[in-house]
Design a protein around this motif. Structure first.
Motif, mmCIF file in Angstrom:
data_model
loop_
_atom_site.group_PDB
_atom_site.id
_atom_site.type_symbol
_atom_site.label_atom_id
_atom_site.label_comp_id
_atom_site.label_asym_id
_atom_site.label_seq_id
_atom_site.Cartn_x
_atom_site.Cartn_y
_atom_site.Cartn_z
ATOM 1 N N SER A 4 38.308 84.099 73.037
ATOM 2 C CA SER A 4 37.581 83.067 72.741
ATOM 3 C C SER A 4 36.449 83.203 72.752
ATOM 4 C CB SER A 4 38.313 81.942 73.100
ATOM 5 O OG SER A 4 37.768 81.683 74.256
ATOM 6 N N VAL A 5 35.758 83.810 74.190
ATOM 7 C CA VAL A 5 34.327 84.487 74.427
ATOM 8 C C VAL A 5 33.770 85.329 73.602
ATOM 9 C CG1 VAL A 5 32.507 84.438 76.473
ATOM 10 C CG2 VAL A 5 34.537 83.771 76.824
ATOM 11 N N GLN A 152 31.930 76.559 83.099
ATOM 12 C CA GLN A 152 31.805 76.476 81.778
ATOM 13 C C GLN A 152 32.427 77.164 80.515
ATOM 14 O OE1 GLN A 152 27.457 75.160 81.167
ATOM 15 N NE2 GLN A 152 27.784 73.184 82.260
ATOM 16 N N ALA A 153 32.251 78.578 81.236
ATOM 17 C CA ALA A 153 32.039 79.071 80.208
ATOM 18 C C ALA A 153 34.142 79.559 80.193
ATOM 19 C CB ALA A 153 32.329 80.937 80.853
ATOM 20 N N ARG A 155 35.958 76.913 81.035
ATOM 21 C CA ARG A 155 36.441 75.634 80.058
ATOM 22 C C ARG A 155 36.568 76.059 78.944
ATOM 23 N NH1 ARG A 155 37.773 71.566 83.764
ATOM 24 N NH2 ARG A 155 36.369 71.348 85.813
ATOM 25 N N ALA A 156 35.410 76.587 78.644
ATOM 26 C CA ALA A 156 35.746 77.361 76.640
ATOM 27 C C ALA A 156 36.473 77.824 76.529
ATOM 28 C CB ALA A 156 33.755 77.359 76.872
ATOM 29 N N SER A 157 36.623 78.997 77.333
ATOM 30 C CA SER A 157 37.782 79.945 76.533
ATOM 31 C C SER A 157 39.264 79.318 77.221
ATOM 32 C CB SER A 157 38.148 81.431 78.205
ATOM 33 O OG SER A 157 38.141 80.726 79.031
ATOM 34 N N ARG A 159 40.302 76.539 76.056
ATOM 35 C CA ARG A 159 40.701 75.554 74.750
ATOM 36 C C ARG A 159 41.400 76.652 73.565
ATOM 37 N NH1 ARG A 159 40.099 72.471 78.064
ATOM 38 N NH2 ARG A 159 38.185 71.424 78.442
#
Length: 160
Positions: A4-5, A152-153, A155-157, A159
């Protein structure tokens, strides 16, 4: 690196980032039961002439295991244990296949195993690893121990 990144702009992962000039640049495929990568390494990764350094072999396996862990539950994790056993030297300029799959999961960790094989199926190395899951709860407890940009990275990954 979680898929997802955007690996082209964010990641400099030694194992999988396509633009890391000294990285392995592994292209990892998911097939529903695990992850696979086909690769060939050159002289930049040697220990002795024609032989890939054992630490690089371990890095290939660590990356494949970590990818299998992430892709099995879409939660980032870090390696807390890695055991590698070598069966034969990995040669430079030869194509290999690495494969990894999850073997056990609980709420805080995941176990995975993997192997690297020669084109004719010969065993090069096997690995077993334990990965500590970086859930939102774990990231909340990390406090100031981790840089904000990393949290932050992660947490984003995590999702879908």
């Amino acid at each position: 690196m979680p898929e997802s990144v955007n690996t082209e702009t964010v990641s400099n992962c030694f194992g999988c980032a396509p633009r890391n000039p000294i990285g392995l640049r592994l292209v990892i495929d998911e097939d529903g039961t695990g992850c696979t990568a086909e690769f060939e390494l050159g002289a930049d990764y040697e220990s002795f002439p024609g032989v890939v350094h054992g630490g690089v072999v371990a890095s290939v396996l660590d990356e494949l295991l970590a990818q299998a862990v992430y892709r099995s539950g879409r939660t980032s994790a870090f390696t807390s244990e890695l055991r590698v056993r070598y069966a034969q030297p990995m040669r430079t300029g030869t194509a290999y296949t690495a494969r990894a799959e999850v073997t056990r999961r609980d709420e805080s960790s995941v176990r995975a195993s993997g192997r690297i094989r020669t084109p004719d199926g010969g065993l090069v190395a096997v690995a077993d690893g334990v990965f500590h899951l970086l859930t939102d709860e774990v990231l909340d407890q990390a406090g100031d121990r981790l840089p904000d940009s990393l949290v932050q990275a992660l947490r984003a990954s995590n999702r879908p």
